[in-house]
Write a protein that holds these residues in place. Structure first.
Motif, short mmCIF file in Angstrom:
data_model
loop_
_atom_site.label_atom_id
_atom_site.label_comp_id
_atom_site.label_asym_id
_atom_site.label_seq_id
_atom_site.Cartn_x
_atom_site.Cartn_y
_atom_site.Cartn_z
N ARG A 1 0.83 -1.21 0.00
CA ARG A 1 0.00 0.00 0.00
C ARG A 1 0.87 1.26 0.00
O ARG A 1 0.58 2.22 -0.71
CB ARG A 1 -0.93 0.00 1.21
CG ARG A 1 -2.03 1.07 1.14
CD ARG A 1 -2.82 1.10 2.42
NE ARG A 1 -3.47 -0.16 2.73
CZ ARG A 1 -4.61 -0.56 2.21
NH1 ARG A 1 -5.24 0.21 1.34
NH2 ARG A 1 -5.14 -1.73 2.54
N ARG A 2 1.92 1.26 0.80
CA ARG A 2 2.81 2.42 0.86
C ARG A 2 3.51 2.62 -0.47
O ARG A 2 3.58 3.74 -1.00
CB ARG A 2 3.83 2.22 1.98
CG ARG A 2 4.79 3.41 2.13
CD ARG A 2 5.79 3.18 3.24
NE ARG A 2 6.70 2.07 2.95
CZ ARG A 2 6.71 0.92 3.61
NH1 ARG A 2 5.83 0.70 4.59
NH2 ARG A 2 7.56 -0.04 3.30
N THR A 3 4.02 1.55 -1.04
CA THR A 3 4.73 1.66 -2.33
C THR A 3 3.79 2.14 -3.43
O THR A 3 4.14 2.99 -4.25
CB THR A 3 5.34 0.30 -2.71
OG1 THR A 3 6.18 -0.15 -1.65
CG2 THR A 3 6.15 0.41 -3.99
N ALA A 4 2.56 1.60 -3.44
CA ALA A 4 1.59 2.01 -4.46
C ALA A 4 1.19 3.46 -4.27
O ALA A 4 0.97 4.19 -5.25
CB ALA A 4 0.36 1.10 -4.39
N ALA A 5 1.07 3.91 -3.01
CA ALA A 5 0.69 5.29 -2.75
C ALA A 5 1.78 6.26 -3.23
O ALA A 5 1.48 7.37 -3.66
CB ALA A 5 0.44 5.50 -1.26
N VAL A 6 3.04 5.85 -3.14
CA VAL A 6 4.14 6.69 -3.65
C VAL A 6 4.19 6.64 -5.17
O VAL A 6 4.43 7.64 -5.85
CB VAL A 6 5.48 6.24 -3.04
CG1 VAL A 6 6.64 7.00 -3.68
CG2 VAL A 6 5.48 6.46 -1.54
N ALA A 7 3.96 5.45 -5.73
CA ALA A 7 4.08 5.27 -7.18
C ALA A 7 2.96 5.97 -7.95
O ALA A 7 3.17 6.43 -9.08
CB ALA A 7 4.09 3.78 -7.52
N ALA A 8 1.74 6.05 -7.34
CA ALA A 8 0.58 6.58 -8.08
C ALA A 8 0.77 8.00 -8.60
O ALA A 8 0.54 8.25 -9.78
CB ALA A 8 -0.66 6.47 -7.20
N PRO A 9 1.16 8.98 -7.77
CA PRO A 9 1.33 10.33 -8.32
C PRO A 9 2.46 10.43 -9.34
O PRO A 9 2.39 11.22 -10.28
CB PRO A 9 1.60 11.20 -7.09
CG PRO A 9 2.05 10.26 -6.04
CD PRO A 9 1.37 8.96 -6.31
#
Length: 816
Positions: free
Chosen positions: A463-471
């Motif tokens: 979840r943390r990695t995806a939250a950083v990758a999304a923007p």
């Protein structure tokens, strides 16, 4: 709930500040662009410039007016009609006449768009001498300040001496000759100033449809390009609309992502509330109260910010030439209302999904010691992500099969990437683990445990990695799609020019074109085959209501066939004659042998037979007519092909001499292709700059907010690494490596989205018979990724360093 929300906001101020800045910035941008948009809608009509002091101006008609069931349709004519000697005699009986003869001028070292006038007409602007004197001889001129008195100029009309200057009034760069010399250079009179009663002038003109009588504010229609401000405002309107749409998209995306990640980080907090007796509805209402608090305060701040930003935006648009020089912000109020309620809606929209997840947290989760990831890919996320992905790919395939040219329109390739961006952002957790293992494959095999820890932490914290990758995905995908598409289309247009030109040389002229004698001098060069063409236009009424303007070239068909390879899909170039036209597949009627009613460049109605049909290509393929159907169009381009067995050196030397005498430029085929390489329109470039700056700014906010929050919550993990023997610098390197890995995952996903969009563009070009490759904007992608990396690393390392200042034993022993 409001009290709890206030206490929560104070306890988790970093998350609140990040979301506050994101919403306030979005509202500020919407306010700014809304105020600028309102200024384009309510802009005052410009007043007359060249004839501000003229009593009455009579000019030849320069507007094509076609009646339709939906009202009159108008277009500016490429070749306006001139005033007849008979009409001039009638007007002279009413009062003194001052003829205006406007003609293009080329002067060495002068401005590109230079126009000549007779000196007597300068008094009606009014132009007044600020240095020197008025011209009195044929080789004397006055300029609008771009050349000083005493300067000797070389023009296509002969050498002249500047004897005076007038102040530049901003709407033209001009050269004034004596009235006698102007009449010799431009015998036709397109407009005349009449010192007489307007009613008497109208009576003298009568009902002649080819003449316009201009008084009052209508005198502006005698100015050079009187609709330029209206066109510029229309372009600014489209630019701001596109940028505003992307701003809304990115702001909702970032705020929703921020709220979702914040809720995931607060599982234990919500679980404790549930253990204390709070119902799921109460937990959801607390999240809604936070959104209300955030949205109201941030929207108010954003409106205030936008009120200060709008004048700055207007000044910037005017200074770079995108908007008219007089463009200014008005006193419209509706942009403030729109922006405020949009900000509030964005805050609540971002909180909706997060609130349902918060309400589902069970009391038992308060007993968990480890921050174990809960299920990230919910059924709703799977359905929505897969649905948007299928919709994006499906609509792309449908457009390719039905109307591939639609993919080349700016509105289409600007908005189409949004579907795929959202789809891949929703499906990002599925891609995180394989992409992390790919990115960290080499670091994980290096000596030491750092690479392995980076890989395992990044895959464990999906979840943390995806939250950083999304923007990062959003910004990289937009940069790759928008800049890559424009670069690809520019390269495709260059490829079209290269494929279409079979001439060995091209001689280009200035805005005034070549005199007939100059064309004959080129034809006289031994060993050459010459095709002289002129720029014109034709208008056609499609479906009975749409007056469509098509650029066209007037050419001799046999000469054209020898020097050009038109992309024909039906018919032959040599079938073109005075009663026919060559069209593209875009035309409503495009069958060889059928007839079409057109209006020529001077407004003359004609019924022409379709001799041949060309492919649409990138949209730059215009119509072709013979010179008989282009009245008033001067030759502005001469294509030359060397005859078989001709002396190349002698022919080249002869062509260079003929081009020099005519005031033109002799270019080889390769030089012509490079010289004609199309660039992105300034308005489009400005719009993309705004969009990408907005996306990058939001990405920075989202990265800082997510990583500061996530790193602060990992104090115990970092302390455990210290107790396991890692030094402070080793821990910081691991934290920096994790953030870098997450950015690279987002950049790789964004590049994939851009590649899919560019593949669609290339497919459309292939279907439109344009052979050109994809242009990938490596520099833009690299710069965007580097900027995201810098923000991410700093936002992760700084809070980690602050956490490591505390004793590792004490931190590891803290219970949440």
């Amino acid at each position: 709930m409001l009290t709890a929300a206030l206490r929560t906001a104070r306890a988790r101020w970093t998350t609140f500040v990040g979301s506050f800045v994101a919403v306030a910035l979005g509202v500020g941008l919407i306010t700014t662009m809304g105020l600028a948009l309102a200024a384009t809608l309510n802009a005052p009509e410009p007043g007359p410039e060249r004839f501000a002091r003229a009593p009455v101006v009579v000019q030849g008609n320069d507007v094509l007016r076609v009646p339709t069931p939906a009202g009159d349709r108008t277009r500016t004519l490429a070749h306006p009609t001139s005033l007849t000697p008979e009409l001039l005699r009638r007007l002279a009986d009413l009062g003194p006449l001052t003829p205006d003869r406007s003609f293009p001028v080329r002067a060495d070292g002068g401005p590109q768009r230079l126009v000549g006038h007779p000196w007597p007409v300068a008094a009606f602007a009014p132009y007044t001498l600020d240095a020197g004197r008025a011209p009195s001889a044929d080789d004397e001129v006055v300029t609008t300040g771009w050349a000083r008195p005493g300067t000797r100029l070389t023009t296509e009309h002969g050498p002249v001496t500047v004897v005076g200057t007038v102040a530049d009034r901003g709407f033209e760069a001009a050269v004034f000759w004596t009235e006698t010399r102007s009449a010799a250079l431009s015998p036709a009179v397109h407009r005349v100033v009449v010192a007489a009663d307007p009613a008497a002038v109208r009576a003298a003109v009568g009902q002649d449809p080819d003449v316009r009588v201009l008084t009052g504010g209508d005198r502006r229609y005698a100015d050079p390009d009187p609709d330029r401000d209206a066109r510029a405002l229309l372009a600014v309107n489209a630019l701001l609309g596109t940028a505003g749409g992307v701003t809304g998209f990115v702001s909702v995306f970032v705020v929703a992502s921020t709220f979702a990640f914040a809720v995931a980080q607060r599982r234990k907090e919500f679980a404790l509330l549930r253990t204390a007796g709070a119902t799921p509805g109460q937990v959801r209402r607390m999240v809604y109260a936070e959104a209300l608090l955030l949205g109201t305060s941030a929207s108010a701040a954003g409106c205030l910010l936008g009120g200060y930003g709008a004048p700055l935006l207007a000044r910037w648009l005017a200074e770079n030439g995108t908007a008219p020089a007089r463009f200014a912000i008005g006193d419209a109020v509706w942009p403030y209302h729109l922006a405020f309620w949009t900000g509030l809606f964005v805050a609540f929209a971002g909180a909706v999904a997060a609130s349902w997840r918060a309400g589902r947290v069970g009391p038992g989760e308060a007993l968990r010691e480890a921050a174990v990831e809960t299920k990230v890919m919910t059924p709703g996320r799977w359905i929505l992500g897969a649905g948007l992905l299928l919709a994006g790919l499906g609509t792309l395939a449908h457009t390719l099969l039905t109307d591939p040219s639609d993919l080349l329109h700016r509105k289409t390739y600007t908005t189409r990437p949004m579907l795929l961006i959202v789809a891949f952002a929703l499906l990002a957790p599925v891609l995180v683990r394989p992409l992390v293992r790919l990115v960290a494959w080499i670091p994980a095999r290096l000596p030491g445990a750092g690479g392995m820890l980076i890989r395992e932490n990044a895959t464990a914290g999906v979840r943390r990695t995806a939250a950083v990758a999304a923007p990062v995905l959003v910004t990289v995908a937009l940069a790759g799609s928008l800049l890559g598409t424009t670069a690809t289309l520019n390269e495709a247009r260059t490829s079209e020019i290269r494929q279409r030109t079979t001439a060995d040389f091209v001689i280009t002229g200035g805005p005034g074109g070549f005199a007939p004698a100059a064309v004959e001098r080129v034809r006289a060069v031994p060993g050459t085959e010459v095709s002289a063409t002129a720029a014109t236009e034709v208008h056609v009424l499609e479906e009975g209501v749409a007056l469509i303007r098509s650029e066209a070239r007037a050419a001799d068909p046999r000469a054209l066939a020898r020097t050009a390879d038109l992309p024909l899909v039906a018919g032959r170039v040599t079938d073109l004659d005075d009663g026919s036209v060559i069209v593209t597949e875009e035309w409503e009627r495009r069958t060889v042998g059928s007839t079409v009613e057109v209006r020529l460049g001077d407004g003359t109605p004609r019924t022409l037979k379709i001799a041949a049909v060309m492919s649409i290509g990138t949209g730059n393929n215009g119509a072709y007519v013979t010179p008989a159907n282009a009245p008033g169009a001067p030759v502005d381009r001469i294509d030359v092909r060397l005859a078989p067995g001709a002396d190349s050196a002698a022919a080249t030397s002869g062509l260079a001499e003929a081009a020099r005498e005519a005031g033109g430029r002799l270019l080889t085929r390769d030089q012509w292709t490079a010289d004609g390489h199309p660039g992105t329109k300034p308005t489009t470039r400005t719009g993309f700059l705004l969009v990408l700056c907005i996306a990058l700014l939001y990405t920075g906010i989202a990265l800082a907010n997510t990583l500061v929050t996530a790193t602060a919550d990992r104090a115990r993990d970092l302390a455990a690494l210290r107790l396991a023997g890692a030094t402070r610098w080793q821990v910081l390197r691991v934290v920096a490596g994790e953030s870098l890995t997450a950015v690279l995952v987002g950049a790789a996903t964004g590049t994939l989205v851009a590649a899919l969009n560019l593949a669609g563009i290339q497919g459309a070009l292939r279907l439109l018979h344009v052979n050109s490759g994809i242009v990938i904007p490596y520099e833009a992608l690299g710069a965007t990724t580097a900027a995201c990396t810098a923000v991410a690393v700093v936002s992760a390392v700084v809070p980690a360093a602050l956490c490591l200042r505390r004793r590792a034993v004490g931190t590891a022993g803290v219970r949440d």
